[in-house]
Design a protein around this motif. Structure first.
Motif: not given
Length: 193
Positions: A47, A49-50, A53, A67, A100
């Motif tokens: 979460d 990381w999302i 990014t 990204w 990733a």
């Protein structure tokens, strides 16, 4: 270095594309990135990381664009994710681009067998090499890219050759000279007359 010259206990053998060729690779059984992803059972790491990014949704093809990482950076300019250890208040850092890749493809190989020798394997941000305006080094904005489509598994030597720094320039000169010698049948070093 050959596989029997180093202890490959703790690795499993597999295949992957390295230096754009299918190679035998050795994947660590106990990888810190994979362990970090597994240790955060509630999904907080993914979460985070999302959330950090950022896709350029205004780009003609957002999935093909870089990204960008919006979180903390290490001293080399790469995005990092802070992962809590089991000890209260302690953290360790995992490269965001490694997270990733691991989410998309699984554990990153550590070694590859190329031309009968073992080579260290690293992730290379290909998008940097395509951008002639990128200064490279620690100021390279592509080091923050999280798009796995912009990453290649390459040998450490290939990563240096692709680089824009002093070592990359020297490696490119040496490779160009080797190609010239090979084509022209020249000997090296040249004999003085």
């Amino acid at each position: 270095m050959l596989p029997d010259q180093i202890g490959l206990r703790g690795y499993r053998q597999s295949t992957a594309v390295v230096n754009r060729l299918t190679s035998t690779v050795f994947v660590p059984l106990d990888d810190p990135t994979t362990r970090a992803l597994d240790s955060v059972a509630d999904g907080n790491l993914l979460d985070l990381w999302i959330l950090q990014t950022h896709k350029d949704l205004d780009a003609p093809d957002p999935d093909a664009a870089c990204w960008n990482w919006g979180g903390p950076l290490n001293e080399g300019g790469y995005g990092v994710v802070r992962v809590p250890q089991n000890v209260v208040g302690r953290y360790f850092h995992v490269g965001a681009h490694r997270v990733a890749w691991t989410v998309e493809y699984g554990t990153i190989p550590r070694w590859a067998l190329i031309d009968g020798r073992l080579h260290r394997v690293v992730l290379d941000h290909v998008c940097c090499g395509l951008d002639v305006n990128c200064p490279g080094g620690r100021t390279c904005r592509h080091r923050q890219c999280q798009n796995v489509g912009h990453m290649d598994l390459v040998s450490n030597g290939e990563n240096v050759r692709r680089g824009k720094g002093l070592h990359g320039e020297k490696a490119a000169q040496v490779a160009a000279e080797a190609r010239r010698r090979q084509r022209g049948g020249l000997t090296w070093p040249p004999h003085s007359t």
